[in-house]
Each structure stands twice: as C-alpha cells, then as structure tokens.
Design an enzyme around this catalytic site. Structure first.
Site, mmCIF file in Angstrom:
data_model
loop_
_atom_site.group_PDB
_atom_site.id
_atom_site.type_symbol
_atom_site.label_atom_id
_atom_site.label_comp_id
_atom_site.label_asym_id
_atom_site.label_seq_id
_atom_site.Cartn_x
_atom_site.Cartn_y
_atom_site.Cartn_z
ATOM 1 C CB SER A 60 9.122 10.452 9.426
ATOM 2 O OG SER A 60 8.216 11.473 9.779
ATOM 3 C CB VAL A 90 9.914 -5.847 8.846
ATOM 4 C CG1 VAL A 90 9.615 -5.953 7.364
ATOM 5 C CG2 VAL A 90 9.104 -4.752 9.509
ATOM 6 C CB ILE A 124 2.990 11.222 1.981
ATOM 7 C CG1 ILE A 124 4.416 11.782 2.127
ATOM 8 C CG2 ILE A 124 2.743 10.647 0.580
ATOM 9 C CD1 ILE A 124 4.821 12.867 1.166
ATOM 10 C CE1 TYR A 170 6.204 6.650 11.775
ATOM 11 C CE2 TYR A 170 6.487 9.034 11.917
ATOM 12 C CZ TYR A 170 6.312 7.885 11.160
ATOM 13 O OH TYR A 170 6.258 7.978 9.787
ATOM 14 C CB ALA A 215 11.164 4.282 15.362
ATOM 15 N NE ARG A 253 -2.208 -1.495 3.744
ATOM 16 C CZ ARG A 253 -2.112 -0.803 4.881
ATOM 17 N NH1 ARG A 253 -2.565 0.429 4.953
ATOM 18 N NH2 ARG A 253 -1.568 -1.348 5.947
HETATM 19 P P1 NAP Z 1 0.705 2.738 5.081
HETATM 20 O O1 NAP Z 1 -0.118 3.231 3.940
HETATM 21 O O2 NAP Z 1 0.087 2.647 6.430
HETATM 22 O O3 NAP Z 1 1.310 1.298 4.665
HETATM 23 C C1 NAP Z 1 2.123 0.631 5.576
HETATM 24 C C2 NAP Z 1 2.792 -0.537 4.891
HETATM 25 O O4 NAP Z 1 3.680 -1.172 5.831
HETATM 26 C C3 NAP Z 1 1.823 -1.603 4.439
HETATM 27 O O5 NAP Z 1 2.305 -2.159 3.234
HETATM 28 C C4 NAP Z 1 1.877 -2.632 5.564
HETATM 29 O O6 NAP Z 1 1.539 -3.961 5.149
HETATM 30 C C5 NAP Z 1 3.351 -2.546 5.925
HETATM 31 N N1 NAP Z 1 3.646 -3.028 7.274
HETATM 32 C C6 NAP Z 1 3.168 -2.560 8.459
HETATM 33 N N2 NAP Z 1 3.662 -3.264 9.489
HETATM 34 C C7 NAP Z 1 4.477 -4.202 8.946
HETATM 35 C C8 NAP Z 1 5.257 -5.262 9.479
HETATM 36 N N3 NAP Z 1 5.299 -5.500 10.795
HETATM 37 N N4 NAP Z 1 5.950 -6.054 8.632
HETATM 38 C C9 NAP Z 1 5.893 -5.835 7.306
HETATM 39 N N5 NAP Z 1 5.193 -4.846 6.731
HETATM 40 C C10 NAP Z 1 4.477 -4.051 7.548
HETATM 41 O O7 NAP Z 1 2.018 3.628 5.264
HETATM 42 P P2 NAP Z 1 2.616 4.804 4.362
HETATM 43 O O8 NAP Z 1 1.959 6.068 4.733
HETATM 44 O O9 NAP Z 1 2.689 4.393 2.943
HETATM 45 O O10 NAP Z 1 4.096 4.882 4.990
HETATM 46 C C11 NAP Z 1 5.203 4.196 4.428
HETATM 47 C C12 NAP Z 1 6.459 4.620 5.167
HETATM 48 O O11 NAP Z 1 6.633 6.025 5.056
HETATM 49 C C13 NAP Z 1 6.404 4.320 6.667
HETATM 50 O O12 NAP Z 1 7.689 3.927 7.121
HETATM 51 C C14 NAP Z 1 6.039 5.660 7.274
HETATM 52 O O13 NAP Z 1 6.474 5.777 8.606
HETATM 53 C C15 NAP Z 1 6.761 6.594 6.336
HETATM 54 N N6 NAP Z 1 6.205 7.946 6.334
HETATM 55 C C16 NAP Z 1 4.935 8.174 5.924
HETATM 56 C C17 NAP Z 1 4.446 9.471 5.925
HETATM 57 C C18 NAP Z 1 3.060 9.803 5.471
HETATM 58 O O14 NAP Z 1 2.674 10.986 5.592
HETATM 59 N N7 NAP Z 1 2.283 8.868 4.954
HETATM 60 C C19 NAP Z 1 5.251 10.530 6.368
HETATM 61 C C20 NAP Z 1 6.544 10.260 6.792
HETATM 62 C C21 NAP Z 1 7.014 8.960 6.760
HETATM 63 P P3 NAP Z 1 -0.029 -4.452 5.103
HETATM 64 O O15 NAP Z 1 -0.663 -3.761 3.929
HETATM 65 O O16 NAP Z 1 0.064 -5.923 4.912
HETATM 66 O O17 NAP Z 1 -0.645 -4.038 6.402
#
Ligand code: NAP
Length: 246
Positions: free
Chosen positions: A141, A63, A187, A154, A157, A14
């Site tokens: 982040s 993970v 995002i 968070y 980490a 996702r």
């Molecule tokens: P998201 O839409 O919530 O998707 C999270 C993804 O991580 C999913 O594919 C989920 O798998 C996987 N995941 C969660 N726990 C896991 C585990 N224990 N083992 C393996 N996979 C796991 O997140 P996102 O917003 O795309 O964020 C992606 C990255 O960017 C993250 O590291 C987040 O901290 C970072 N980030 C995001 C933002 C933002 O604004 N969105 C900002 C700064 C940083 P499932 O689909 O199977 O649950």
C-alpha cells in the site's frame, strides 16, 4: 498439450483480489481463490471466471494461521498442481490513532497482512524451487511507503511486506522466480467504503489524477508482472495510485 499455470490469490473473494483472479484467468491460468469466510463472494468469483471460460476452485483459509495455510496449499497442489503465481493480497485494516490501538488491533493486522504473506510464500517455496520458475506479487500500500496517520499497524505491516519481498526476490532469483510489490493508493472496494467521508475526500484531494483507482487498475499491473514479458523485473515496488505517493 502444454500444462496450465496455476495462480493462487489470497483474498480473491472480493475487491482487488477478485479482479486479479479474473485477469489471471483471462491470461490462461487456473485459479485458486483463497478467502477468509465469505463463501457467497468466493463462489461469485468462481462463477465469473467460469463464465469467461476459465477454471477456478475456492479454498477457505485464514492466512494468519500457518496450519490453515499449509492445508489450503496442499489442497490446491492436489487439485490443480504446483503454484506458478502466488499473489498475497489478503488484507485487513483496524484504523485508530496509535494512542488508542489495542495490542490485538496491532497484532491481528500484522498477522493477516504480513505474516499471512510469509506463510503462503514458505508453503509454496519448495514448489517454486522444483519448478525453477514462478511469480510472487505482494500487495502492499502507499501507506507502507509513506506511512499514514491512524494506520500505524497497517503501515508497519505493509512496509514489512516490502522488506519481505526484497529478501524473497534475492533468495529466489537464482531459481528464475520473481517477487515484486504492488502498492495501491485509494482503490474503490469494501475496504475503502468503510473509510469516513472526510478521510476519503481529503485523500482524493491529494491524488494528482484526481480520482480513486479501480480494482482493474491494480489487476492490470499484477497481470503484467505475472506474464513472461516481466521476467526481468524483481524486487520492485510499483505504486498504482494516480500519483499519490510521488
Ligand atoms: P477487501 O475488499 O476488504 O477484501 C479483502 C479480502 O481479503 C477478502 O477476499 C477477504 O476474504 C480476504 N481476507 C481478509 N482476511 C483474511 C484472512 N485472515 N485470511 C484470508 N483472507 C482474508 O480488500 P481490498 O480493498 O480488495 O484490498 C486487497 C488488498 O489490497 C489488501 O491487502 C489491502 O490492504 C490492499 N490495499 C487496498 C487498498 C484500497 O484502497 N482498497 C489500498 C492499498 C492497499 P472474505 O471475503 O472471505 O472476508
């Protein structure tokens, strides 16, 4: 025929991870989609990549569990070959003021966001040494750079990921492997959909470019960092945040 590069992306079912998988597939890499448990979403990522003529395989893997990571990487290496580009993107939040953070809220966020990245790097390390080439991109982040109220777990980490990345960058530089950090701001994904309306609008008000980012904004930078054009960039921390962290 030249061999294809293999990219392993955690959390590629996702959001940002899916966009990275699609971008790296478009750049000609074969893709390992790691995900926690959402089979339907992972399969959708695989189909999107197939539709654009690429190859992807899905691997369910927690993970935060070193055994699960060891098994998944072994399967990826058997199915596709050694990993050339490792993207540590899997992440979770459990937001609360530090006063209310339970032990398990703090620990689980560290386990998934930080220790998970370490497990994957350690598991791919020997392959990088053998290939004498490779790319690691860790998704941190802005919270890891500036901190954020309500996100002590968070932010810790994500700051930890920066120290991990710079250490790995130094260890693997002599082998031609780069390791960089991408630090997204706000995002639009499932993760940020979960934020309360007021938190989203107060963040938006602080973004100089006055909009939330798209997953493609992050994926484009990861694509560049994984390309040969980025071979002289390592240990860098690069925000993709519309100016939020400056
Ligand atoms: P998201 O839409 O919530 O998707 C999270 C993804 O991580 C999913 O594919 C989920 O798998 C996987 N995941 C969660 N726990 C896991 C585990 N224990 N083992 C393996 N996979 C796991 O997140 P996102 O917003 O795309 O964020 C992606 C990255 O960017 C993250 O590291 C987040 O901290 C970072 N980030 C995001 C933002 C933002 O604004 N969105 C900002 C700064 C940083 P499932 O689909 O199977 O649950």
């Amino acid at each position: 025929m030249t061999e294809k590069n293999i990219a392993l992306i955690s959390g590629a079912s996702r959001g940002i991870g899916r966009a990275i998988a699609i971008t790296l597939a478009a750049a000609g890499m074969d893709i390992a989609v790691l995900y926690a448990g959402n089979d339907v979403a992972a399969e959708e990522t695989r189909l999107l990549i197939e539709q654009q003529g690429g190859l992807a395989k899905c691997y369910a893997c927690d993970v935060a569990n070193s055994q699960s990571v060891a098994e998944a990487v072994a399967k990826v290496e058997r199915d596709l070959g050694p990993v050339y580009a490792l993207i540590n993107n899997a992440g979770i939040t459990r937001d609360k003021l530090a006063l209310r953070l339970r032990d398990e809220d703090f620990q689980r966020v560290l386990d998934v966001n930080l220790q998970g990245a370490f497990y994957l790097i350690r598991q791919c390390y020997a392959g990088f040494l053998r290939q004498k080439r490779g790319r690691i991109v860790n998704i941190s982040s802005v919270a890891g750079i500036n901190g954020n109220a309500g996100q002590a777990n968070y932010a810790a980490a994500k700051a930890g990921l920066i120290g991990l990345s710079k250490s790995i960058a130094r260890e693997l530089a002599p082998r031609g492997v780069t390791c960089n950090v991408v630090a997204p701001g706000l995002i639009e994904t499932d993760m940020t959909k979960a934020l309360p309306e007021e938190a989203q609008s107060s963040l938006l008000a602080r973004i100089p470019l006055a909009r939330a980012g798209r997953v493609e904004d992050v994926a484009a930078l990861v694509g560049f960092l994984c390309s040969s054009a980025a071979s002289y960039i390592t240990g860098a921390v690069i925000p993709v945040d519309g100016g939020l962290s400056m």
